[in-house]
Design an enzyme around this catalytic site. Structure first.
Site, PDB file in Angstrom:
ATOM      1  N   GLU A   1       0.832  -1.205   0.000  1.00  0.00           N
ATOM      2  CA  GLU A   1       0.000   0.000   0.000  1.00  0.00           C
ATOM      3  C   GLU A   1       0.874   1.266   0.000  1.00  0.00           C
ATOM      4  O   GLU A   1       0.642   2.216   0.750  1.00  0.00           O
ATOM      5  CB  GLU A   1      -0.970  -0.001   1.181  1.00  0.00           C
ATOM      6  CG  GLU A   1      -2.027  -1.094   1.063  1.00  0.00           C
ATOM      7  CD  GLU A   1      -3.130  -0.994   2.099  1.00  0.00           C
ATOM      8  OE1 GLU A   1      -4.271  -1.328   1.765  1.00  0.00           O
ATOM      9  OE2 GLU A   1      -2.857  -0.575   3.243  1.00  0.00           O
TER      10      GLU A   1
ATOM     11  N   GLU B   1      -6.416  -7.892  -0.813  1.00  0.00           N
ATOM     12  CA  GLU B   1      -6.943  -7.873   0.555  1.00  0.00           C
ATOM     13  C   GLU B   1      -8.436  -7.612   0.475  1.00  0.00           C
ATOM     14  O   GLU B   1      -8.865  -6.455   0.382  1.00  0.00           O
ATOM     15  CB  GLU B   1      -6.269  -6.796   1.406  1.00  0.00           C
ATOM     16  CG  GLU B   1      -4.814  -7.067   1.729  1.00  0.00           C
ATOM     17  CD  GLU B   1      -4.253  -6.061   2.721  1.00  0.00           C
ATOM     18  OE1 GLU B   1      -5.060  -5.353   3.386  1.00  0.00           O
ATOM     19  OE2 GLU B   1      -3.014  -5.976   2.832  1.00  0.00           O
TER      20      GLU B   1
END
Length: 610
Positions: A158, A234
């Site tokens: 991320e 995710e």
């Protein structure tokens, strides 16, 4: 040789379209004797892949001291995945977030030598390259094209939410490829335009992280990646808990419906989490977006498999959906039996501060040290300064990271609490030792406060509105003017042992703790045989518990977590040693176990958020 590549629209396994159906299991949050059970239940859910992070600070908590032992054997975990006939995705970062202490970055990275993290900076990059090469020595021979299970490796994590340094990402790719990683490389970002643009490079597969509105999120991902397979790396099917906020749950039917929409769009998925596990030790992270929020010991995550690996309603709802897209095994997980219910007294009790002082020698400094400066990267430390005051005054700190009990002799003056935004306390007149027991409640794992040092952050000021301040122990100057103030610069410190159970060994010498003083308590819990246990912390205040020498993690009467999970492999037939360090002890506290976990007790005294 088996191949795994990226096609125009699909992953290709030996040249044939292949959908990844994955579930996240962090090997460092699950007892190694239970890895096979969790992986097997993943296959029974219909999954074909297991994903895991690698937590750098678990493997190298002190610079140069590396370990693959004690539940950190990544190779053994990946081989357990292969033994179940499944594939593996590895995300070695170096930053993982994961609600894990410092997002997986070792605290020693942020010392005097550090000039910057998560960017192309020489000191950081040298440490990262050494770390990654160690990890890739394990992963490289276990790639699918060498007969192993690993099909994907992720670069950073991320990153678009944190920075924008393409050269940093290019160097991570260079280290990865030069270390022999040949499988496709991925990145992951939340499906927002700016994050996707900053968080990846051409040639890397972009994947998303989200937990709802799947078709919309996939469309955003596709705009940034016109070709290649779509994947949610995710899929947030639950959420984590903070101390002092309600337990998070998501409705199983709604989560399953959104998963159906994601799979119906042809995407691959990684369920985050499949089985969350536990922040054993003091490994929980924290968030701070204006208010500090430490994360609970349980990382149950309201996942399809609960903290103890038992199927939940979400497991069965997901299994029904996944069965629409792949053939399910005939076998189903067996129902779990209730855990044993038993209890025992805590007959041994000593004063914690006395015991710590007796165990070591105070170090003396002419300034206020952080816990990092002490070499105490997790846990607790004692600070002490000599006070001589003609009248009452106020002690204030610039910051407290994260919670401090303040004592004048035996008397508790108050609690300084980062979450409560409390940084000052009234102190009395007289001559005495001012002692502060400071707790690191978990390092921030996300955002700009990554890597901040723990402990007391100076200056430590004493301010008087009446009489003057004495000179002794209050620094280099003793300006005793009405309304004056002085900085305390002469400090002593002691670190609290990681396993203070040893302080209870030996004779019964030592006083019981006066009221309001922290204690160490010990008892023996008799159990018929190895079984998962749910240790009940009702009647305890706040602190840490150990079971047969293993740190189970933190407890806090504030909630929402009430039980601590004890994996069956830790439990012995007969007597089991339980040690409790309680900062706010209650009379009559006992050891007890419950038949099932309690993670949603009512919140007591929620933290201040304004």
């Amino acid at each position: 040789m088996t191949t795994f590549t990226l096609g125009e629209h699909d992953f290709l396994l030996d040249g044939h379209p292949h959908r990844i159906l994955s579930g996240a299991i962090h090997y460092f949050r699950i007892h190694p004797d239970q890895w096979a059970d969790r992986i097997h239940k993943a296959r029974l859910l219909g999954l074909n892949t297991i994903e895991t992070y690698v937590a750098w600070n678990a493997h190298e908590p002190v610079e140069g001291q590396w370990s693959w032992q004690d539940g950190l054997d990544l190779a053994a975990f990946l081989k357990a995945v292969a033994d179940e006939g499944m594939h593996a995705i590895v995300r070695p970062a170096p930053y993982i977030c994961a609600e894990w202490d410092d997002g997986g970055l070792p605290a020693w990275l942020f010392g005097e030598k550090a000039a910057g993290v998560r960017r192309d900076e020489p000191v950081f990059m040298a440490a990262v390259e050494a770390y990654l090469r160690r990890v890739y020595e394990i992963i490289a021979p276990l790639q699918i094209d060498r007969g192993g299970p690993v099909i994907l490796v992720q670069i950073e994590n991320e990153y678009g939410a944190y920075g924008s340094d393409p050269e940093y990402l290019r160097k991570l790719v260079g280290v990865t490829r030069s270390a022999g990683i040949t499988v496709p490389l991925t990145t992951v970002d939340q499906p927002e335009d700016d994050m996707l643009a900053a968080g990846s490079l051409p040639g890397l597969l972009h994947t998303g992280s989200f937990g709802s509105r799947s078709p919309e999120r996939l469309a955003t991902l596709r705009r940034h990646q016109p070709s290649g397979p779509l994947m949610c790396m995710e899929y947030w099917n639950g959420w984590f808990d903070d101390w002092g906020t309600p337990h998070h749950t998501t409705e199983a039917g709604a989560a399953a419906a959104d998963l159906d929409a994601l799979l119906g769009a042809g995407a691959s998925v990684n369920l985050y989490m499949l089985c969350g596990g536990t922040n054993f030790g003091l490994t929980n992270g924290a968030n701070d977006k204006g208010t500090y929020e430490p994360i609970t010991t349980s990382y149950d995550y309201d996942a399809p498999l609960d903290e103890a690996g038992r199927p939940t309603a979400k497991y069965w709802a997901f299994r029904e959906v996944i069965g629409k897209y792949t053939e399910l095994p005939d076998e189903e997980p067996e129902p779990a039996d209730p855990a044993p219910v038993t209890s025992a007294p805590l007959p041994r009790e000593i004063d914690l501060l006395d015991a710590v002082e007796a165990s070591g020698t105070w170090s003396v400094l002419d300034h206020l040290p952080t816990m990092d400066e002490m070499g105490q990267f997790r846990g607790f430390a004692l600070y002490r300064a000599r006070i001589e005051l003609d009248d009452a005054a106020e002690l204030s700190l610039a910051e407290v990271r994260d919670r401090a009990l303040v004592f004048a002799g035996d008397h508790l003056l108050g609690v300084l609490d980062r979450a409560e935004k409390s940084r000052s306390v009234q102190i009395p007149d007289g001559s005495y030792d001012l002692t502060l027991l400071v707790e690191d409640q978990g390092r921030v794992d996300y955002g700009p406060r990554l890597g901040e040092p723990k402990g007391l952050i100076g200056p430590a000021m004493v301010r008087s509105g009446k009489q003057g301040l004495g000179e002794h122990g209050l620094g280099r100057s003793g300006l005793g003017q009405p309304g004056g103030q002085l900085e305390i610069t002469d400090w002593q410190y002691l670190t609290v042992p990681d396993d203070p159970g040893g302080l209870l060994d030996g004779s019964d010498a030592g006083r019981g703790a006066p009221p309001e003083r922290p204690v160490l308590r010990r008892g023996r819990l008799n159990v018929d045989g190895p079984a998962d246990l749910f240790l009940d912390t009702a009647g305890w205040g706040k602190g840490v518990a150990w079971f047969n020498g293993v740190c189970l993690g933190r407890f806090w009467e504030r909630g929402p977590q009430r039980t601590l999970y004890v994996p069956a492999p830790m439990v012995r037939a007969g007597a089991n040693d339980v040690v409790v360090m309680d900062l706010h002890p209650r009379p009559g506290a006992r050891i007890a176990t419950l038949s099932a976990p309690v993670l949603d007790q009512p919140i007591l005294n929620p933290p201040v958020t304004t």
